[in-house]
Design an enzyme around this catalytic site. Structure first.
Site, mmCIF file in Angstrom:
data_model
loop_
_atom_site.group_PDB
_atom_site.id
_atom_site.type_symbol
_atom_site.label_atom_id
_atom_site.label_comp_id
_atom_site.label_asym_id
_atom_site.label_seq_id
_atom_site.Cartn_x
_atom_site.Cartn_y
_atom_site.Cartn_z
ATOM 1 N N ASP A 108 27.234 8.131 -33.716
ATOM 2 C CA ASP A 108 26.659 9.140 -32.541
ATOM 3 C C ASP A 108 27.792 9.550 -31.644
ATOM 4 O OD1 ASP A 108 27.170 6.893 -30.955
ATOM 5 O OD2 ASP A 108 25.151 6.093 -30.820
ATOM 6 N N HIS A 114 30.489 4.096 -40.601
ATOM 7 C CA HIS A 114 29.552 4.914 -41.180
ATOM 8 C C HIS A 114 29.538 6.431 -40.654
ATOM 9 C CE1 HIS A 114 26.845 1.096 -41.416
ATOM 10 N NE2 HIS A 114 27.853 1.114 -42.523
ATOM 11 N N CYS A 154 31.496 19.251 -46.797
ATOM 12 C CA CYS A 154 31.052 20.066 -48.074
ATOM 13 C C CYS A 154 30.519 18.677 -49.042
ATOM 14 C CB CYS A 154 32.353 20.523 -48.975
ATOM 15 S SG CYS A 154 31.740 21.386 -50.390
ATOM 16 N N SER A 167 21.998 -5.732 -36.488
ATOM 17 C CA SER A 167 20.989 -6.829 -37.084
ATOM 18 C C SER A 167 22.020 -7.566 -38.080
ATOM 19 C CB SER A 167 20.029 -6.326 -37.676
ATOM 20 O OG SER A 167 20.342 -5.064 -38.575
ATOM 21 N N ASN A 175 22.841 -9.682 -28.416
ATOM 22 C CA ASN A 175 21.764 -9.259 -29.178
ATOM 23 C C ASN A 175 20.262 -9.345 -28.270
ATOM 24 O OD1 ASN A 175 19.830 -8.304 -31.359
ATOM 25 N ND2 ASN A 175 21.709 -7.968 -32.466
HETATM 26 P P1 OAD Z 1 19.543 -2.334 -36.759
HETATM 27 O O1 OAD Z 1 18.389 -1.362 -36.166
HETATM 28 O O2 OAD Z 1 19.449 -3.025 -38.013
HETATM 29 O O3 OAD Z 1 19.691 -3.520 -35.628
HETATM 30 C C1 OAD Z 1 19.803 -3.015 -34.207
HETATM 31 C C2 OAD Z 1 20.010 -4.712 -33.717
HETATM 32 O O4 OAD Z 1 20.254 -3.964 -32.188
HETATM 33 C C3 OAD Z 1 18.766 -5.462 -33.621
HETATM 34 O O5 OAD Z 1 19.228 -6.574 -34.019
HETATM 35 C C4 OAD Z 1 18.200 -5.556 -32.288
HETATM 36 O O6 OAD Z 1 17.893 -6.772 -31.808
HETATM 37 C C5 OAD Z 1 19.327 -5.043 -31.474
HETATM 38 N N1 OAD Z 1 19.152 -4.437 -30.195
HETATM 39 C C6 OAD Z 1 18.379 -3.313 -29.800
HETATM 40 N N2 OAD Z 1 18.387 -2.913 -28.457
HETATM 41 C C7 OAD Z 1 19.317 -3.786 -28.230
HETATM 42 C C8 OAD Z 1 20.068 -3.673 -26.847
HETATM 43 N N3 OAD Z 1 19.647 -2.865 -25.651
HETATM 44 N N4 OAD Z 1 20.870 -4.448 -26.526
HETATM 45 C C9 OAD Z 1 21.545 -5.235 -27.487
HETATM 46 N N5 OAD Z 1 20.943 -5.337 -28.851
HETATM 47 C C10 OAD Z 1 19.995 -4.657 -28.912
HETATM 48 O O7 OAD Z 1 20.758 -1.405 -36.593
HETATM 49 P P2 OAD Z 1 22.187 -1.571 -37.369
HETATM 50 O O8 OAD Z 1 22.312 -3.052 -37.130
HETATM 51 O O9 OAD Z 1 23.151 -0.727 -36.306
HETATM 52 O O10 OAD Z 1 23.687 2.589 -41.641
HETATM 53 O O11 OAD Z 1 22.078 -1.039 -38.465
HETATM 54 C C11 OAD Z 1 23.202 -1.132 -39.399
HETATM 55 C C12 OAD Z 1 23.303 0.050 -40.474
HETATM 56 O O12 OAD Z 1 22.125 0.134 -40.996
HETATM 57 C C13 OAD Z 1 23.214 1.353 -39.708
HETATM 58 O O13 OAD Z 1 24.793 1.768 -39.235
HETATM 59 C C14 OAD Z 1 22.824 2.389 -40.705
HETATM 60 C C15 OAD Z 1 21.489 1.641 -41.066
HETATM 61 O O14 OAD Z 1 21.263 1.779 -42.001
HETATM 62 C C16 OAD Z 1 23.779 3.813 -42.315
HETATM 63 O O15 OAD Z 1 23.150 4.819 -42.099
HETATM 64 C C17 OAD Z 1 24.743 3.827 -43.473
#
Ligand code: OAD
Length: 243
Positions: free
Chosen positions: A105, A120, A128, A190, A214
């Site tokens: 973002d 990512h 392209c 996560s 987290n």
């Molecule tokens: P997830 O949705 O898997 O995890 C989000 C984490 O943030 C969870 O563990 C929540 O508990 C935590 N969380 C939510 N709100 C929060 C807050 N206000 N403060 C602290 N923690 C909070 O997202 P990612 O770990 O980013 O990849 O996912 C990893 C990748 O999976 C992403 O980059 C994306 C996705 O598929 C691609 O698109 C390649």
């Protein structure tokens, strides 16, 4: 109010080599949806194999493109939150600071962070589909998705889809940062998606201390020296105040 253990405060003050990995939880308080949180996560509502793979794009480029247009609009409306701002401030305070983000973002940069390692990619850029070259203007907008100005192939967002490799320069810089840091912070992720999730373990094996921030426990929690439970937008500014 989160209580910050004294030895964590000491670690934050003395560590000069810090690496931070952020995930979508860091942008949640800006109104950008996470991926796996119950009810609100994108992968709770949409199927990644229909929207976030090269095969999905080849099958239905218009559907995928329009989904990313929607996500871009969410990002354009969002503002950096106190978590992003605190990390930008922490960078100023440390000699060797690496910010690795899984987020696409651009909110870290908008908060003032520099040299962000975008693991990512970035949703605001296009490339392209055939040649992988970044396209910034001149696209053929008569079709959806728009066409590449040089070869006419459809444009796609410059993000890493499932089954695709992390950009090699970013990957090697992130691994190097994890290996040399004294303190590794895993914030709002996560810790389920590789290879990003493995960075914390690389740091641990290289002797770093691990802090996780987290809302809930993750597979990393039991390995962390400190695990602070709560919103990143509250905990990170509270940590900064202790510096
Ligand atoms: P997830 O949705 O898997 O995890 C989000 C984490 O943030 C969870 O563990 C929540 O508990 C935590 N969380 C939510 N709100 C929060 C807050 N206000 N403060 C602290 N923690 C909070 O997202 P990612 O770990 O980013 O990849 O996912 C990893 C990748 O999976 C992403 O980059 C994306 C996705 O598929 C691609 O698109 C390649």
């Amino acid at each position: 109010m989160t209580t910050i253990p004294p030895d964590l405060i000491e670690m934050l003050r003395t560590a000069q080599r810090i690496a931070v990995l952020t995930g979508s939880g860091v942008s949640a308080e800006s109104g950008v949806p996470t991926f796996r949180d119950a009810q609100t996560g994108l992968w709770e509502r949409f199927r990644p194999e229909e929207l976030a793979t090269p095969e999905a794009f080849e099958r239905n480029p218009k559907l995928v493109w329009e989904w990313y247009v929607w996500r871009r609009e969410l990002v354009a409306e969002a503002e950096p939150n106190p978590a992003h701002l605190a990390l930008a401030e922490l960078q100023q305070a440390k000699d060797d600071f690496s910010l690795i983000t899984q987020n696409v973002d651009g909110l870290h940069q908008r908060a003032g962070s520099t040299d962000v390692l975008e693991f990512h990619g970035n949703i605001t850029r296009n490339k392209c589909f055939r040649e992988g070259v970044i396209v910034n203007g001149g696209e053929d907008t008569s079709s959806v998705p728009p066409g590449c100005p040089s070869c006419g192939s459809p444009l796609r967002p410059d993000v890493v889809w499932f089954g695709e490799a992390i950009p090699s320069a970013v990957l090697s810089s992130a691994f190097a940062a994890a290996e040399r840091c004294e303190l590794f912070l895993s914030v709002g992720t996560s810790s389920l998606v590789q290879p990003a999730a493995g960075l914390a373990e690389i740091a641990l094996r290289s002797g770093a201390r691990l802090l996780e921030i987290n809302l809930e426990a993750t597979p990393l929690t039991s390995l962390a020296d400190h695990s602070l439970t709560g919103p990143a937008g509250e905990i990170l500014p509270a940590l900064l105040q202790e510096l």
